[in-house]
Design a protein around this motif. Structure first.
Motif, PDB file in Angstrom:
ATOM      1  N   GLN A  44      -9.717  13.978   4.493  1.00 48.69           N
ATOM      2  CA  GLN A  44      -8.932  14.409   5.655  1.00 48.69           C
ATOM      3  C   GLN A  44      -7.766  15.314   5.260  1.00 48.69           C
ATOM      4  N   GLN A  93       5.107  12.882   3.954  1.00 49.96           N
ATOM      5  CA  GLN A  93       5.267  11.877   5.014  1.00 49.96           C
ATOM      6  C   GLN A  93       5.344  10.460   4.462  1.00 49.96           C
ATOM      7  N   SER A  94       4.999  10.292   3.180  1.00 49.53           N
ATOM      8  CA  SER A  94       4.900   8.934   2.642  1.00 49.53           C
ATOM      9  C   SER A  94       6.270   8.295   2.515  1.00 49.53           C
ATOM     10  N   SER A  95       6.270   6.981   2.554  1.00 47.44           N
ATOM     11  CA  SER A  95       7.524   6.233   2.458  1.00 47.44           C
ATOM     12  C   SER A  95       8.213   6.527   1.133  1.00 47.44           C
ATOM     13  N   LEU A 134       0.747   4.575   8.707  1.00 50.57           N
ATOM     14  CA  LEU A 134       0.319   5.986   8.690  1.00 50.57           C
ATOM     15  C   LEU A 134      -1.170   6.088   8.342  1.00 50.57           C
ATOM     16  N   ALA A 135      -1.593   5.338   7.323  1.00 45.40           N
ATOM     17  CA  ALA A 135      -2.989   5.419   6.879  1.00 45.40           C
ATOM     18  C   ALA A 135      -3.949   4.919   7.958  1.00 45.40           C
ATOM     19  N   TYR A 149       0.835  -1.206   0.000  1.00 46.38           N
ATOM     20  CA  TYR A 149       0.000   0.000   0.000  1.00 46.38           C
ATOM     21  C   TYR A 149       0.866   1.251   0.000  1.00 46.38           C
ATOM     22  N   ASN A 150       0.512   2.268  -0.777  1.00 47.03           N
ATOM     23  CA  ASN A 150       1.143   3.555  -0.501  1.00 47.03           C
ATOM     24  C   ASN A 150       0.158   4.718  -0.476  1.00 47.03           C
ATOM     25  N   LEU A 151       0.555   5.737   0.257  1.00 48.78           N
ATOM     26  CA  LEU A 151      -0.359   6.845   0.563  1.00 48.78           C
ATOM     27  C   LEU A 151      -0.763   7.644  -0.664  1.00 48.78           C
ATOM     28  N   ASP A 188       3.585   3.059   4.901  1.00 54.36           N
ATOM     29  CA  ASP A 188       2.418   3.902   4.655  1.00 54.36           C
ATOM     30  C   ASP A 188       1.135   3.299   5.217  1.00 54.36           C
ATOM     31  N   SER A 189       1.054   1.982   5.310  1.00 52.24           N
ATOM     32  CA  SER A 189      -0.154   1.361   5.866  1.00 52.24           C
ATOM     33  C   SER A 189      -0.355   1.804   7.310  1.00 52.24           C
ATOM     34  N   LEU A 229      -9.427   9.309   3.371  1.00 56.25           N
ATOM     35  CA  LEU A 229      -8.054   9.832   3.375  1.00 56.25           C
ATOM     36  C   LEU A 229      -7.986  11.151   2.615  1.00 56.25           C
TER      37      LEU A 229
END
Lengths: 253, 253
Positions: free
Chosen positions: A186, A197-199, B178-179, A151-153, B175-176, A183
């Protein structure tokens, strides 16, 4: 009423039925963004390819060759995966063979699973994409390319942006679509802060890559193009006219 | 500093390294909630089993047999998967063989992938779980059972609740995580409203099941127990004392 679903990573594809559905492949950082820029620049077609080795062979067939692995350009290729590279006017009319860690893989997986139309979505062509999706008479799947099957943001965020824009016209049954929409709701007023902030964005910083790429890929509606798969190639829809049966738009070859 | 990760569905397990890590299996609606209730009631041990057929065989070995598929009790079993069923004092001191659509499958997958300690988390034992996790000197994986290998809201929400409570003591890289944390922060004052929107809660309504189960499973800190795998069984940690090397707590057999 047709459905709209979100698949958070290609690794979850086997648990969904996508046959015949309209699939939007999302790889915000950076393949789907770079592809939109390429077609805006006037690239003729893009061939998604699985591996750098396979991609390299197309050099002999008058293709520009582009390869990214682990967020970096592969040695010996003409291009990497930065959207800035695809602004170069020298690319106009050219064909590109393109392989990336996540995005081109997701396209090929969707094709293997007999998706209907396969198109490319990014913040850069969001509005153009959404208008086109609304004109399809079909179920929609928003397929996040993720990072190495995780998963990514930023991809989930964009799926949420699409649902914010057109979700009211579709039936939402799955929790992934709800979560992506939450998401976006928000963070819609500070998407730069979220994605930083994402990886993936942190990976860019770690690699001392051009972190301007992140800001570039978060611009909204700078490209009035829709990359769409026709046979083995991505081509660009740039006007609204019939294509692919119930789909609308005309491809430029 | 140790890491804390979130895996949104067991289908993503092959993309993670969980060997030796402390894994919290989360199946809020309802397996992990029902297991916490069972141990609070005084159940001796629970054997997670893959299939109803296998589970049925344990009837001959003095087990209570429990099976749920597609949110309903399987015919011919003693118990289904409603937490109310596990409040029955007749279960005190008994052993249960238990199979569910998602939860017991996730436990068995984590075990097959050589996780370190495997424990069960729910809102019902949240605080007890978090205190225990803080005392481990280990990386933590919050494994959401999901629904048939798809993402679900209530499991992700609880993962976010754990990160809200103890995340500051860990390194968050994915990211998971964080989400999940964002989701909890967004909905922490109305978790009932969120979970009522989930596909799983809607499934309950559609099946005319006891929708009180949803409210029951969203109560916080009603059970001061921590189900933990020892060999093939879940047993309950109910006091703080050494167990499993660096882990803390004593199992009651």
């Amino acid at each position: 009423m047709h459905t709209i679903e979100v698949i958070f990573t290609p690794a979850l594809l086997p648990h969904y039925v996508i046959q015949g559905k309209t699939v939007v492949v999302i790889d915000i950082l950076r393949a789907s963004s770079s592809m939109c820029v390429a077609f805006k620049t006037g690239v003729k077609k893009i061939l998604p390819v699985s591996t750098p080795e396979e991609c390299r062979m197309f050099k002999d067939f008058d293709f520009i060759i582009a390869a990214e692995r682990n967020a970096q350009m592969v040695d010996g290729f003409d291009l990497g995966n930065s959207p800035f590279e695809y602004e170069n006017p020298v690319l106009e009319g050219k064909s590109i063979a393109f392989t990336t860690t996540n995005g081109t893989k997701a396209i090929k997986q969707a094709k293997a699973m007999q998706a209907g139309a396969i198109v490319i979505g990014s913040f850069l062509n969001q509005n153009y994409l959404c208008n086109w999706l609304l004109k399809q008479n079909n179920d929609i799947v928003l397929l996040c390319a993720g990072w190495k099957d995780k998963y990514n943001l930023e991809d989930a965020l964009f799926a949420g942006a699409v649902i914010e824009e057109i979700g009211a016209s579709f039936k939402i049954e799955d929790d992934s679509a709800l979560a992506a929409h939450f998401l976006f709701q928000q963070h819609k007023n500070n998407i730069h802060d979220l994605v930083k902030q994402s990886s993936h964005a942190k990976r860019f910083t770690f690699l001392h890559l051009q972190t301007d790429d992140v800001s570039y890929c978060l611009q909204q509606n700078t490209c009035s193009v829709l990359p769409i798969m026709e046979d083995e190639y991505l081509v660009a829809i740039t006007a609204i006219a019939p294509l692919l049966g119930s789909a609308t738009g005309s491809a430029v070859h």
